[in-house]
Design a protein around this motif. Structure first.
Motif, mmCIF file in Angstrom:
data_model
loop_
_atom_site.group_PDB
_atom_site.id
_atom_site.type_symbol
_atom_site.label_atom_id
_atom_site.label_comp_id
_atom_site.label_asym_id
_atom_site.label_seq_id
_atom_site.Cartn_x
_atom_site.Cartn_y
_atom_site.Cartn_z
ATOM 1 N N SER A 182 59.839 -40.336 -11.391
ATOM 2 C CA SER A 182 60.749 -39.541 -12.147
ATOM 3 C C SER A 182 60.425 -37.884 -11.830
ATOM 4 N N GLY A 183 61.489 -37.480 -11.508
ATOM 5 C CA GLY A 183 61.404 -35.867 -11.360
ATOM 6 C C GLY A 183 60.705 -35.547 -10.294
ATOM 7 N N GLY A 184 60.399 -36.717 -9.389
ATOM 8 C CA GLY A 184 59.956 -36.285 -8.061
ATOM 9 C C GLY A 184 60.967 -35.470 -7.266
ATOM 10 N N LYS A 185 60.342 -34.770 -5.990
ATOM 11 C CA LYS A 185 61.311 -33.981 -5.201
ATOM 12 C C LYS A 185 61.220 -34.370 -3.884
ATOM 13 N N LEU A 186 62.348 -34.528 -3.222
ATOM 14 C CA LEU A 186 62.557 -34.522 -1.658
ATOM 15 C C LEU A 186 62.992 -33.205 -1.104
ATOM 16 N N TYR A 187 62.214 -32.377 -0.223
ATOM 17 C CA TYR A 187 62.484 -31.300 0.316
ATOM 18 C C TYR A 187 62.970 -31.737 1.797
ATOM 19 N N PHE A 188 63.818 -30.946 2.275
ATOM 20 C CA PHE A 188 64.562 -31.110 3.293
ATOM 21 C C PHE A 188 64.353 -29.892 4.384
ATOM 22 N N TYR A 189 63.783 -30.192 5.530
ATOM 23 C CA TYR A 189 63.819 -28.791 6.611
ATOM 24 C C TYR A 189 64.250 -29.130 7.677
ATOM 25 N N ASP A 190 64.618 -28.122 8.726
ATOM 26 C CA ASP A 190 64.872 -28.324 9.862
ATOM 27 C C ASP A 190 63.552 -28.943 10.610
ATOM 28 N N THR A 191 63.784 -29.952 11.591
ATOM 29 C CA THR A 191 62.749 -30.462 12.309
ATOM 30 C C THR A 191 61.671 -29.595 12.840
ATOM 31 N N GLY A 192 60.546 -29.558 12.668
ATOM 32 C CA GLY A 192 59.565 -28.836 13.224
ATOM 33 C C GLY A 192 59.184 -27.582 12.553
ATOM 34 N N ASP B 43 58.475 -36.244 10.057
ATOM 35 C CA ASP B 43 59.082 -35.288 10.816
ATOM 36 C C ASP B 43 59.005 -36.074 12.327
ATOM 37 N N PRO B 44 60.119 -36.401 12.771
ATOM 38 C CA PRO B 44 61.530 -36.100 12.411
ATOM 39 C C PRO B 44 62.180 -37.229 11.646
ATOM 40 N N VAL B 45 63.133 -37.045 10.818
ATOM 41 C CA VAL B 45 63.629 -38.141 10.238
ATOM 42 C C VAL B 45 65.186 -38.344 10.674
ATOM 43 N N ASN B 46 65.617 -39.617 11.040
ATOM 44 C CA ASN B 46 67.040 -39.915 11.583
ATOM 45 C C ASN B 46 67.761 -40.337 10.147
ATOM 46 N N LEU C 275 64.367 -24.225 5.153
ATOM 47 C CA LEU C 275 65.426 -25.247 4.535
ATOM 48 C C LEU C 275 66.711 -26.033 5.074
ATOM 49 N N LYS C 276 66.777 -27.234 5.295
ATOM 50 C CA LYS C 276 67.958 -27.796 6.039
ATOM 51 C C LYS C 276 68.891 -28.119 4.594
ATOM 52 N N THR C 277 70.264 -27.874 4.879
ATOM 53 C CA THR C 277 71.192 -28.071 3.812
ATOM 54 C C THR C 277 71.499 -29.415 3.925
ATOM 55 N N THR C 278 71.714 -30.427 2.710
ATOM 56 C CA THR C 278 72.113 -31.680 2.904
ATOM 57 C C THR C 278 73.240 -31.589 1.923
ATOM 58 N N TYR C 279 74.042 -32.726 1.836
ATOM 59 C CA TYR C 279 75.071 -32.993 1.075
ATOM 60 C C TYR C 279 75.132 -34.412 0.293
ATOM 61 N N SER C 280 75.968 -34.433 -0.837
ATOM 62 C CA SER C 280 75.933 -35.457 -1.500
ATOM 63 C C SER C 280 77.176 -36.241 -1.473
ATOM 64 N N ASP C 281 78.127 -36.077 -0.306
ATOM 65 C CA ASP C 281 79.168 -36.836 0.297
ATOM 66 C C ASP C 281 79.332 -36.676 1.740
ATOM 67 N N SER C 282 80.015 -37.657 2.169
ATOM 68 C CA SER C 282 79.800 -38.038 3.730
ATOM 69 C C SER C 282 80.550 -37.024 4.251
ATOM 70 N N SER D 210 73.316 -33.501 8.914
ATOM 71 C CA SER D 210 73.626 -33.679 10.433
ATOM 72 C C SER D 210 72.298 -33.513 11.076
ATOM 73 N N GLY D 211 72.151 -34.367 12.515
ATOM 74 C CA GLY D 211 70.815 -34.271 13.219
ATOM 75 C C GLY D 211 69.728 -34.979 12.525
ATOM 76 N N THR D 212 68.629 -34.154 12.798
ATOM 77 C CA THR D 212 67.431 -34.751 12.073
ATOM 78 C C THR D 212 66.788 -34.020 11.297
ATOM 79 N N ALA D 213 65.718 -34.283 10.496
ATOM 80 C CA ALA D 213 65.427 -33.347 9.490
ATOM 81 C C ALA D 213 63.578 -33.737 9.270
ATOM 82 N N LYS D 214 63.073 -32.679 8.849
ATOM 83 C CA LYS D 214 61.700 -32.962 8.260
ATOM 84 C C LYS D 214 61.827 -33.263 6.719
ATOM 85 N N VAL D 215 61.131 -34.434 6.232
ATOM 86 C CA VAL D 215 61.446 -34.552 4.672
ATOM 87 C C VAL D 215 59.986 -34.715 4.113
#
Length: 90
Positions: free
Chosen positions: A21-31, A85-88, A35-42, A66-71
């Motif tokens: 509960s309340g955990g956090k997923l951070y997204f970064y550009d690979t390597g 890292d990386p995550v597809n 910060l990498k932008t993520t979206y809630s819609d396709s 889009s592409g890959t990310a570090k999570v």
């Protein structure tokens, strides 16, 4: 566009196996730590917050990018749980 996780994704703590509960997923550009932008819609028109905060059941909701990310997964107190890292997308 790639979807991160599937509809059944749920995260748990390492102590008791309780929902993260309340955990956090951070997204970064690979390597990087950019910060990498993520979206809630396709269509990738509605941006998520970064980090994406897990709900009371440890569920993140929809995440597309889009592409890959570090999570990076952290607890609500920002304690590192895991990093990949990386995550597809799925």
């Amino acid at each position: 566009m790639a979807r991160y996780l599937d509809i059944s994704a749920q995260f748990f703590d390492n102590d008791n196996g309780d929902p993260l509960s309340g955990g956090k997923l951070y997204f970064y550009d690979t390597g990087t730590l950019d910060l990498k932008t993520t979206y809630s819609d396709s269509a990738m028109t509605i941006e998520n917050t970064n980090p994406v905060v897990l709900d009371a059941y440890g569920v993140p909701g929809e995440i597309f990018f889009s592409g890959t990310a570090k999570v990076v997964l952290k607890t609500s107190a920002d304690v590192l749980m895991r990093s990949q890292d990386p995550v597809n997308g799925v």
